[in-house]
Design a protein around this motif. Structure first.
Motif, PDB file in Angstrom:
ATOM      1  N   ILE A 265      32.413  42.736  44.807  1.00  0.00           N
ATOM      2  CA  ILE A 265      32.744  41.618  43.988  1.00  0.00           C
ATOM      3  C   ILE A 265      33.916  41.175  44.285  1.00  0.00           C
ATOM      4  O   ILE A 265      35.034  41.974  44.238  1.00  0.00           O
ATOM      5  N   ARG A 266      33.948  39.924  44.500  1.00  0.00           N
ATOM      6  CA  ARG A 266      35.158  39.171  44.976  1.00  0.00           C
ATOM      7  C   ARG A 266      35.668  38.283  43.798  1.00  0.00           C
ATOM      8  O   ARG A 266      34.788  37.419  43.193  1.00  0.00           O
ATOM      9  N   ILE A 279      35.870  43.716  34.976  1.00  0.00           N
ATOM     10  CA  ILE A 279      35.443  43.626  36.204  1.00  0.00           C
ATOM     11  C   ILE A 279      35.924  44.914  36.957  1.00  0.00           C
ATOM     12  O   ILE A 279      35.079  45.496  37.689  1.00  0.00           O
ATOM     13  N   LYS A 280      37.164  45.140  36.930  1.00  0.00           N
ATOM     14  CA  LYS A 280      37.800  46.133  37.863  1.00  0.00           C
ATOM     15  C   LYS A 280      37.357  47.540  37.458  1.00  0.00           C
ATOM     16  O   LYS A 280      37.541  48.687  38.169  1.00  0.00           O
ATOM     17  N   ASP A 283      34.843  49.502  39.771  1.00  0.00           N
ATOM     18  CA  ASP A 283      34.793  50.078  40.889  1.00  0.00           C
ATOM     19  C   ASP A 283      34.735  51.537  40.642  1.00  0.00           C
ATOM     20  O   ASP A 283      34.583  52.396  39.976  1.00  0.00           O
ATOM     21  N   CYS A 289      35.686  46.009  43.930  1.00  0.00           N
ATOM     22  CA  CYS A 289      36.041  44.879  43.356  1.00  0.00           C
ATOM     23  C   CYS A 289      37.451  44.547  43.950  1.00  0.00           C
ATOM     24  O   CYS A 289      38.296  45.324  44.049  1.00  0.00           O
TER      25      CYS A 289
END
Length: 473
Positions: A265-266, A279-280, A283, A289
Motif C-alpha cells: 500500500i503506497r 492504514i498503517k 502492516d 504500508c
C-alpha cells in the motif's frame, strides 16, 4: 590434458573424437589403452602410464595446458592424481569427475577455487527428474544453469493452444523458439501455437515457473506472469476518506482470494493523520504500508515501487484512474490495473467482457478465465456487431469456448447488434475486463461520439473494471 580410466572416460573420449574441433589439442593419459577410440583424430596425443606417479606426471605438466580433466573410476587414484597436479601447478583449471559424492570443503571440493566439481549422481538424478510428467525441463549446462532457460510441452487443452505468439504478453520472459515435430520454428507474431508444440523460453527463473504452470493449465496464477504482488495506490489529496476505506475493504478481500500474494500500500500526500494511522495498522507479514512524505513526482514513486516489489496488479480508486496523468503512468507500466468503484468487488457474481479487436481479446483471454476462477465469477461475453454479422468473430468465440471447457467455467454469449453499454449500465453489478490499449487514454469528450466499446469504458465505471495490457513492446 585428459587423465582417463573407466567406462565414463571411454564414452567421453569417443564423444570428443566424433565431434572433431580443430582448435583443440588433447593430451590423454591412461593405463588402459582399450578405452581409446579406434580411429584417433590428429589432435590426440596419448600416453600410457600410471597418473598417480608424481615423477611421470610432473614431466608432462611442464608443457603449457589450459585445462585438465580427471575422469577416473577409482576414488583413491582420482584424488591422488589431483594432488599430484596441484603439486606442480596451483592455478591450472581442473574439471573433476566426482562419482563418489565427495563433500565440499571451504566452498569447493578440497577448498580449491580453480576446481570444477562434476557430481555424477546429481547429474543423473537431474536428468531422470526431467522425464517426470508435468515437470519443467531447464537447461543445466547453458547460460547460468539456474532455470532461466526452460523447455515446455504445450498440452492439448492448454490455454495457450491456438493462440498467436503476438497475442501472448511476455513480460520478463520470451518465447525464443518453437519445436513442432522435428522442425524448428523461429517465433514471429503471426505464428500460432498448436497442441504438442514444445516452447523454448528464456527469462527470470521465478517468472518462468509461473509461465510453466499457466501453460500446463494451472489456475490461480494471476497476477502472474505480469508479476507477483498487489500494489494499492492512495492519494489523500484526490480521494475522500469514505472512498479510501471502501477500497481498503475491497483490496483486503482481493488479497484473500488471490492467495499467497503480498499487498503493498503506497500513500501519497498524507493529509489525514487519523486515516493514515488506520492504514498503517494494516502492516503485517503480507501487507506493507509505505508513505511518501517527501512529495516526490508521482511517476517516479509508482514506477520505482512496481519494479522494486515485483508488482503484477495495480489497484486504485475510480477518482485516481479518472485522471489522465495516472492513466498514462499506469499504461506505461504494462501491468493490469483494477479500478475499484462504489460497487464492491466482494458481492459480485459475474464478469463481463465486450468483444472488440480480435488480437486484444485473444491476448487477455487467459487472464479473463484465471480472474473469474479465482473470484468465483461466471463469464458473460457480449459479441457486438452493428451489421449483425456475428460469424466475423467465430474463431475468437471458439477460442473462448475452448477455454471455458478447459477451465470448467460457465460462459454465456450474447449476440448484440446494438451497443450493449447502455443495456449493461442497468445490469450491474459486475466486474468488467477491458483491454488496456491507447484508446483508454483518449479524451472522454471525443469518445462520447464514438461507437467503439473500448473508448466508452467510462460509462460502466460504476462497476469495478480490470484493464489488462496487450501492447507489450
Amino acid at each position: 590434458m585428459i587423465i582417463a580410466d573407466g567406462i565414463v572416460a571411454k564414452h567421453f573420449l569417443h564423444r570428443i573424437s566424433e565431434t572433431f574441433i580443430s582448435t583443440n589439442e588433447y593430451t590423454i593419459i591412461t593405463l588402459d589403452r582399450s578405452i581409446l577410440p579406434e580411429k584417433q583424430p590428429s589432435n590426440f596425443v596419448t600416453y600410457q602410464f600410471d597418473p598417480t606417479s608424481y615423477i611421470k606426471l610432473s614431466k608432462i605438466l611442464k608443457r603449457d595446458f589450459d585445462d585438465v580433466f580427471i575422469v577416473m573410476k577409482n576414488r583413491v587414484d582420482a584424488e591422488g592424481t589431483y594432488h599430484n597436479i596441484r603439486r606442480s601447478n596451483r592455478v591450472i583449471r581442473i574439471t573433476f569427475f566426482n562419482r563418489w559424492d565427495i563433500e565440499f570443503s571451504g566452498g569447493n571440493l578440497f577448498g580449491d577455487e580453480y576446481l570444477i566439481d562434476i557430481n555424477a549422481n546429481e547429474l543423473i538424478a537431474s536428468r531422470l527428474y526431467d522425464f517426470l510428467p508435468n515437470v519443467p525441463v531447464v537447461a543445466q549446462n547453458v547460460g547460468l544453469g539456474q532455470g532461466e532457460i526452460m523447455e515446455v510441452l504445450v498440452p492439448f487443452g492448454s490455454a495457450y493452444v491456438y493462440r498467436h505468439i503476438g497475442t501472448i504478453i511476455q513480460n520478463q520472459w520470451r518465447i525464443v523458439a518453437l519445436y513442432r515435430g522435428s522442425q524448428l520454428l523461429l517465433p514471429k507474431p503471426s505464428l500460432m501455437i498448436k497442441p504438442n508444440d514444445v516452447l523454448l523460453l528464456v527469462g527470470k527463473p521465478t517468472v518462468l515457473e509461473s509461465v510453466f504452470r499457466a501453460i500446463k493449465q494451472e489456475l490461480g496464477q494471476f497476477p502472474a506472469p505480469f508479476g507477483e504482488n498487489i500494489y494499492f495506490y492512495i492519494d489523500m489529496l484526490h480521494e475522500e476518506e469514505g472512498c479510501i476505506l471502501n477500497c481498503i475493504a475491497q483490496v483486503q478481500y482481493l488479497q484473500k482470494r488471490i492467495k499467497g500474494r503480498k499487498l503493498v500500500i503506497r500513500v501519497s500526500n498524507p493529509t489525514d493523520a487519523e486515516l493514515l494511522g488506520k492504514i498503517k495498522a494494516l502492516d503485517s507479514e503480507k501487507v506493507e504500508c509505505i508513505v511518501d512524505y517527501r512529495n516526490r513526482k508521482v511517476r517516479h514513486v509508482i514506477t520505482e515501487d512496481v519494479e522494486r516489489y515485483n508488482i503484477g496488479l495495480v489497484v486504485c480508486g475510480r477518482d485516481i484512474f479518472a485522471e489522465k496523468r495516472y492513466k498514462e503512468i499506469f499504461f506505461s507500466l504494462r501491468k493490469p490495473v483494477l479500478q475499484f468503484s462504489e460497487t464492491s468487488l466482494i458481492h459480485l457474481k459475474k464478469l463481463v467482457l465486450i468483444l472488440s479487436d480480435e488480437k486484444s481479446m485473444e491476448a487477455i483471454s487467459a487472464t479473463v478465465f484465471d480472474v473469474a476462477s479465482q473470484l468465483g465469477l461466471d463469464i458473460e461475453l457480449f459479441n457486438y456487431e452493428p451489421d449483425g454479422e456475428f460469424e466475423k468473430r467465430r474463431f475468437l468465440l471458439n477460442h473462448y469456448e475452448n477455454l471455458s471447457n478447459i477451465f470448467s467455467k460457465s460462459l454465456h454469449v450474447h449476440q448484440e447488434n446494438r451497443n450493449p453499454i447502455r443495456e449493461l449500465s442497468h445490469k450491474g453489478p459486475f466486474l468488467q475486463v477491458v483491454p488496456f490499449t491507447g484508446k483508454i487514454l483518449q479524451n472522454r469528450f471525443f469518445s462520447y461520439f464514438s461507437t467503439d466499446v473500448e473508448k466508452l469504458y467510462f460509462k460502466l465505471s460504476d462497476n469495478p473494471q480490470l484493464f489488462v495490457p496487450v501492447d507489450m513492446e
